[in-house]
Each structure stands twice: as structure tokens, then as C-alpha cells.
Design an enzyme around this catalytic site. Structure first.
Site, PDB file in Angstrom:
ATOM      1  N   ASP A 262       1.066  -1.170   0.055  1.00 52.63           N
ATOM      2  CA  ASP A 262       0.052   0.059  -0.080  1.00 52.63           C
ATOM      3  C   ASP A 262       0.945   1.419   0.090  1.00 52.63           C
ATOM      4  O   ASP A 262       1.997   1.112   0.001  1.00 52.63           O
ATOM      5  CB  ASP A 262      -1.028  -0.045   1.265  1.00 52.63           C
TER       6      ASP A 262
HETATM    7  C1  GLC Z   1      -4.219   4.358  -0.192  1.00 57.79           C
HETATM    8  C2  GLC Z   1      -4.986   3.106   0.269  1.00 57.79           C
HETATM    9  C3  GLC Z   1      -5.295   1.967  -0.657  1.00 57.79           C
HETATM   10  C4  GLC Z   1      -4.843   2.803  -2.083  1.00 57.79           C
HETATM   11  C5  GLC Z   1      -3.748   3.327  -2.174  1.00 57.79           C
HETATM   12  C6  GLC Z   1      -3.374   3.849  -3.605  1.00 57.79           C
HETATM   13  O1  GLC Z   1      -3.634   4.715   1.222  1.00 57.79           O
HETATM   14  O2  GLC Z   1      -4.883   2.526   1.560  1.00 57.79           O
HETATM   15  O3  GLC Z   1      -6.593   1.577  -0.757  1.00 57.79           O
HETATM   16  O4  GLC Z   1      -5.446   1.767  -3.067  1.00 57.79           O
HETATM   17  O5  GLC Z   1      -3.092   4.304  -1.213  1.00 57.79           O
HETATM   18  O6  GLC Z   1      -4.061   5.153  -3.869  1.00 57.79           O
END
Ligand code: GLC
Length: 709
Positions: A262
Site C-alpha cells: 500500500d
Molecule cells: C491508499 C489506500 C489504498 C489505495 C492506495 C493507492 O492509502 O490505502 O486503498 O489503493 O493508497 O491510492
């Protein structure tokens, strides 16, 4: 493309570069960026930037083409970038938030949402979506319940797999499909106290029994990527957790796809306290089997050095890089780096009339009717007044709708005015804005609609609430309206279950979630009876925050709650009932359905046999409508304590007035078993209850026996 041969031709830095994901503006300075989270300067060299493997977020097809062209010009091997983004419940046509979608109890709609989202996003230059979010969510304080499919493992699994199938179709190389990245692996929804990014402490049994079902089903459906979650599991951040990324994902589930962190979550293992610095974070990521690092630079800065020091085997890099190259090959990017970015065609398909019409239809199935004391549907000619903050709010898209534009949405006032006359409207939330003449207008109306709830800015990532009531001033407004209105219909917009006791005296109560681009018209369709409500709750609604976590599929305990209170030493509160205000699977219709007695083909089966349960459903009311017949099981005695009931199947059927149908549920061994603490599926012979009904509380029971072989 022969990816193995290509891999051999890459330098070590180029292989490590494929494992980096950064934002598009690194390639062209003015590129529009809509990614979440902070985007710190990553201090990348030009060489590192132009060796990166993928991009997070892109504004539109034009930008994608510009970034891809700029990148390929510099790329030694012309390896195209993959463009990944959060297309969670729509691209520019926004559909109900996933918790609303789950309320439809109609996974086919989720597939349709994914299908349309993929068409719009692929035409706009996106290749991978970070969806479905398959985190089991049993804590409405957590901001991200809005993105989930609720508290039940089975429902979560059904909707997760449906979205993967909708996004990916038969072949992700085909036009208009996206590769699906299921997230957030694993058990992110168990964040303690409902606070996002907080500690997760879950038993291995509950991990596999409850939390893994959504990820498992998404992978079974062929999801090409999986994203690690911000939380720890067994004290080790999921992002560097070898048990999750290797023992379960690769060895137990045989997942061949790509793992991705993430946002910045590899770097954040330092904050977790399991790495001294980015160098150690990189070491732990590679040892765990993590492929792509999103928005941080541990890998590009340290992996090569760690290989030189003999702490990492370069084979691990080759395997990760090959998985990424294979994904690019599967997507068809080597044949066409611009894949299906068609800015001109995007003008036709994105937010098309057909897509908006689908969004409206799907929204009508996602909205849940909680109360109706004979006032809905509205009758033509009624004098209707409309009040409350959501009367004129266009913010019906909800969180995670980056490419959506709330300004293009109708508000409820406009949607209703298309169909009926509104004799009085006041969107004010301030009680002092309702003077004598306002109250007179409310008194003179036949019925008052009160549109209220939480703002979409109180829902979503990092937007957690310790109190999940309506705002105090809305509750006061409700009291004022209740005193003056002949009848009051309360419509609630929210991204989570709220504590609703102050408004259950409404003559009708409708839960709209955040219903998307056409949500206002969908609500109007339901209020006017053009569509009959059919939504069912995917989460239990607590009476009070103190009951959380509150979910229907709980264990019996050794001292189960005794309604008669004969035995005071059982599990209950002194001040609040144990039961939810509204239970899982509950939702009303404008018509009435009657379920007949369930009939079993037989009462015993072996693991290789099946039992058929037949039940008659009749629409006894005046309007056509859909009902969701739900099948729950209970295993009374097993090696482990099992829940008092578990949803194992449901069927949603449309019936005309007086029409009846016989539904058949086929009971087979998969419905009776469970995943144990090793993630192995266990089937134990014994006695089971089958329970059938139209919500998780009003159920008819039949007993069956799963015989020993
Ligand atoms: C965010 C979220 C995740 C998302 C990622 C990219 O912090 O936790 O769900 O896909 O970053 O934007």
C-alpha cells in the site's frame, strides 16, 4: 514478448526499477495526480525515474499517452509502464459505494459496476484497478467500512469475486478490461477501536475463518495482483509478513500474480518498529516476497547493495521482476504500450447516458428501506415538503470517487422536482432558520421529507468516528420537524451504519448510503414507487457504539444471553440490549412476501451427497418487487466453537403481485465446512441447522445430519 529472455537482458538496476511504483508527474511535470496520501519528494535520480515499472494514478488518456511516450523515449528496453489507479465504485460514472452495492445482495450488479468502470477507465488509459477492497468490516467506527462489503465472510467473498470477474472479463489483454488488485491483505478491517492504520490482533483461526474469504475468492476468480495492508499481523507488518506473502499466498493458495505494497507502507515498517531504516525494510520486503513498492524508495536505494553483501539472493529479484513483466505481457502492453487509451472514444463512453442509467438502477437496489408505516410510496398529488442538508447536496458520490464530479450530480430537490411539486424546501441545518412561517409550511404539507446523515468527508480512509450518531443539530431538527409534520420520511446518507434510535419514530426511514452519480434520482424513483426497495443490510446496525463489535455470526459462548434474564450470569449489558437496532440481512419492501415451509429432499447426507431445500415464496402485496431469501447454517458441535448462524447462500427474485415461485437451495459439503487456523478447509460430520428467511433473525429451521463416511 519472451519475458524470460527480456529479464536476462536487464541490468540488476533495471530489474529493481520494475519493482518501483511512482506518480506520473515524475515523468512530465504538469501531469495531473489524484493519488491518496502524502506524496513526499522521493529524491529519485533521473535514471531511477526512467527505470520505474509502474505508475500510480493518471488523469486521463491524453496524460497516459504523454507519460508513456516520455518514458519510452528514455527506456533502454522500451518496457512500458503499467498505469494503476483506485477505481473503487466507478470511474467518472460513479456507482453506490461498495457497502451500498453489498446491500443489493445482487453480486451481478457488482460485476456490472466493475464492467462499466473497466470500460471507462481502460479507455482513459488505466490498466490496473486497486479493487475490490475485500476487508471484512465489523466496526462502523472505521472510516473504510464504506469501501467494504460488510460483516459477513460469504457476502464479502461473493462480491469480491464478482468484481474481479467484471473488471477482468475473459482476458485482460482485451479492450476495456482492467487487471484487478484485491486489497488490503490482510485483516485490515480488524483495526482496533475502528481507528484506521491501528493495530490488528487476530487469531489465526479468525484470520482464515472470517477475514480471508474475500481475498481467497478474489484470487480464485483470477485477480492478478494483491495489495498488502498497513497493519501488522502477528506483530509483523503485512507488507513484510512472510507468512501472508509466501506461506499462505504462494504455498497454500498457489497465487502466481504480483504483490504490491500500500502507499508508502514498506517505508512505514520503520515506524512500526520492525526495521531500523529503509535498508532493513528492503531486506524484510524481499525476504517476505514483496514485488512492487508503491511510493517509497527502499528497494531502488538498497536492494543492489544487499545483494552485493550476500543478504539477498538475486534470484528473488528475478522472480519478482518476471512476475511484473508477465503482467505487462498479459495486459498486452508490449504489443501496444498505449493499450486502449482512446481519448476520443472516452468522450463517448465515459459518463455515457447508458452508464448513468445503469448507475441509477443499481442505486435503487442498494438503498435499504428500514421503516415504513404506510406512508411510502408517495401518492401523486400529495403536498410534499423537503428539508435538511442533503436536500440540496450534490455530494452523493461518496469517498474513493476520484474521477467522479459531484458538481454534475442532481440533488434530491432537483430530482424530486422532475416528478412532483415540492411545496416547501429548506436545506438549512440550523434550527433558528425555521421560523413561524416555515413551521406553518411544514404543518400544511401532507408529508415532510428530511434528508440528513453524515458528510462524505466523514467517511473513507482515515475518517474514523468514535461517535456514529447523526450530528446533534440534525437530531434536534428532527425533533422539531416531528412536532410539526403530519408525516415524516427520513432519508439518511452515510458511509457506515449510524446509531439511529433518535429517528426511528419516522413514518418511513430510508438508508441511501452514498448512492453515486444518479443517487438523487434513484431515491426519487423509490419514494415515488417507480421502483420497489429491495436492499438488505450487509452490516448490523448498533443501538449504541458501546455494542461494537456487533455482528450476527457470533459464537454462542458458554453463557449465552438469556432473554428471560432468569440467569443473571450470562453475556449482556445492564444498559443496552445485545441485539442490533437493525439486523444483518434486513430490509423492507412496499409489497409483502410470504415464505412457505422449507421442504428437504432428505435429512441426511454424506460428504459426497447433496440435500435440496425447497421453499415457496409468494408476493402477496400490490406491487412487483424483489425479495432476498437467505440460507444460514449452524453446526452445533465441532472441534472448534462455530457461530450461531452463518450465511451460506441467498437468492434474489423479482415477483409480480400474486406471483409465487419455488426456490431450491442445494446443500453440499462446502456449505457445512470451515477454514481452520492453518487455512485448511475442514468438514466435520454431525448435526446442522438449516435456517431460511428474509433477514438474519426471522428464520425457519430444519435439521440435517452430515453422516460419517
Ligand atoms: C491508499 C489506500 C489504498 C489505495 C492506495 C493507492 O492509502 O490505502 O486503498 O489503493 O493508497 O491510492
Amino acid at each position: 514478448m519472451n519475458t524470460k529472455a527480456l529479464l536476462k537482458s536487464l541490468t540488476r538496476e533495471e530489474k529493481i526499477g520494475q519493482m518501483l511504483q511512482i506518480a506520473p508527474f515524475f515523468f512530465v511535470k504538469h501531469a495531473h495526480v489524484e493519488v491518496a496520501g502524502h506524496l513526499k519528494a522521493l529524491n529519485l535520480t533521473k535514471k531511477q525515474i526512467f527505470e520505474a515499472g509502474s505508475v500510480l494514478g493518471i488523469g486521463n488518456g491524453h496524460e497516459m499517452i504523454e507519460v508513456q511516450e516520455a518514458y519510452l523515449k528514455e527506456s533502454r528496453h522500451k518496457i512500458p509502464l503499467i498505469f494503476m489507479a483506485d477505481i473503487i465504485h466507478g470511474y467518472e460514472t460513479i456507482f453506490p459505494v461498495p457497502l451500498g452495492l453489498a446491500s443489493s445482495f445482487n453480486p451481478l450488479l457488482a460485476s456490472k459496476v466493475a464492467r462499466i468502470s473497466a470500460l471507462e477507465a481502460a479507455t482513459s488509459g488505466i490498466h490496473v484497478t486497486f479493487s475490490p477492497m475485500a476487508d471484512l468490516s465489523r466496526d462502523p467506527r472505521w472510516g473504510r467500512v464504506v469501501e467494504s462489503f460488510g460483516e459477513d465472510p460469504y457476502l464479502n467473498g461473493q462480491f469480491s469475486q464478482a468484481m474481479v470477474l467484471g473488471y477482468q472479463g475473459q482476458n485482460i489483454k482485451d479492450e476495456n478490461y482492467l487487471a484487478s488488485c484485491v486489497k488490503h491483505y490482510a485483516a485490515y478491517g480488524k483495526s482496533e477501536a475502528g481507528r484506521d492504520y491501528n493495530t490488528v490482533d487476530v487469531s489465526r483461526l479468525s484470520l482464515h475463518y472470517d477475514h480471508m474469504e474475500g481475498y481467497r475468492k478474489a484470487i480464485e476468480a483470477g485477480a492478478k495482483l494483491i495489495m498488502t495492508s498497513f497493519n501488522v499481523l502477528d506483530g509483523i507488518p503485512a507488507t513484510v509478513n512472510r507468512y501472508l506473502l509466501k506461506d499462505v499466498l504462494r504455498d497454500l493458495w498457489n497465487f502466481k500474480g504480483v504483490t504490491i505494497t500500500d502507499y508508502d507502507s514498506l517505508h512505514q515498517v520503520i515506524a512500526h518498529g520492525v526495521a531500523e531504516d529503509d535498508r532493513e525494510a528492503a531486506l524484510r520486503g524481499i525476504h517476505a516476497g514483496l514485488d512492487i513498492e508503491m511510493a517509497s524508495t527502499c528497494y531502488v536505494n538498497y536492494v543492489s547493495e544487499l545483494i552485493d553483501q550476500g543478504l539477498i539472493d538475486e534470484i528473488a529479484i528475478d522472480q519478482a521482476c518476471l512476475r511484473i513483466l508477465d503482467l505487462k505481457e498479459e495486459l498486452g502492453l508490449f504489443d501496444n504500450p498505449f493499450k486502449h487509451a482512446h481519448p476520443e472514444r472516452a468522450l463517448e463512453v465515459v459518463r455515457s447516458k447508458e452508464h448513468l442509467s445503469e448507475s441509477r438502477k443499481i442505486a435503487t437496489e442498494s438503498i435499504v428501506l428500514l421503516e415504513n408505516k404506510g406512508v411510502l410510496p408517495l401518492k401523486k398529488g400529495m403536498k410534499i415538503a423537503l428539508v435538511g442538508p442533503y436536500a440540496t447536496s450534490r455530494e452523493t458520490n461518496g469517498p474513493w470517487s476520484w474521477h467522479g464530479n459531484n458538481a454534475l450530480n442532481l440533488n434530491l430537490f432537483e430530482a424530486l422536482k422532475e416528478e412532483i411539486e415540492i411545496t416547501y424546501m429548506n436545506p438549512s441545518e440550523a434550527i433558528e432558520d425555521y421560523h413561524h412561517e416555515d413551521l406553518l409550511a411544514i404543518q400544511q404539507a401532507d408529508l415532510l421529507i428530511f434528508a440528513c446523515g453524515e458528510s462524505m468527508h466523514e467517511s473513507g480512509e482515515a475518517h474514523n468516528r468514535a461517535k456514529i450518531s447523526l450530528p446533534r443539530h440534525q437530531e434536534k431538527l428532527y425533533q422539531l420537524f416531528k412536532e410539526h409534520a403530519k408525516k415524516i420520511v427520513t432519508i439518511i446518507f452515510a458511509g457506515r451504519p449510524l446509531t439511529l434510535e433518535p429517528v426511528i419514530s419516522s413514518d418511513a426511514l430510508m438508508y441511501a448510503w452514498f448512492p453515486g452519480s444518479e443517487g438523487a434520482r434513484a431515491i426519487s424513483d423509490l419514494l415515488l414507487g417507480q421502483v420497489n426497495p429491495s436492499g438488505k443490510l450487509p452490516m448490523s446496525f448498533p443501538r449504541h457504539e458501546g455494542q461494537i463489535p456487533l455482528y450476527y455470526n457470533h459464537l454462542n459462548t458458554g453463557r449465552p444471553y438469556d432473554e428471560t434474564r432468569k440467569n443473571p450470569f450470562t453475556s449482556y449489558y445492564l444498559d443496552v440490549p445485545n441485539t442490533p437496532l437493525y439486523p444483518f440481512g434486513y430490509g423492507l419492501s412496499y409489497t409483502t412476501f410470504e415464505l412457505g415451509e422449507p421442504i428437504l429432499s432428505k435429512a441426511e447426507m454424506t460428504v459426497d451427497e447433496k440435500i435440496e431445500l425447497k421453499v415457496n415464496l409468494k408476493n402477496c402485496g400490490p406491487l412487483r418487487g424483489q425479495e432476498v431469501v437467505q440460507l444460514y447454517i449452524r453446526d452445533h458441535v465441532a472441534w472448534i466453537a462455530r457461530p450461531i448462524k452463518e450465511l451460506k447462500a441467498f437468492q434474489k427474485v423479482m415477483l409480480e403481485p400474486n406471483e409465487e415461485v419455488t426456490l431450491t437451495f442445494v446443500i453440499q459439503k462446502d456449505m457445512l465446512g470451515y477454514y481452520n487456523q492453518e487455512g485448511k478447509f475442514i468438514i466435520e460430520p454431525g448435526h446442522f441447522d438449516l435456517m431460511i428467511g428474509t433477514d438474519s433473525t426471522r428464520l425457519m429451521k430444519r435439521k440435517i445430519t452430515l453422516k460419517k463416511e
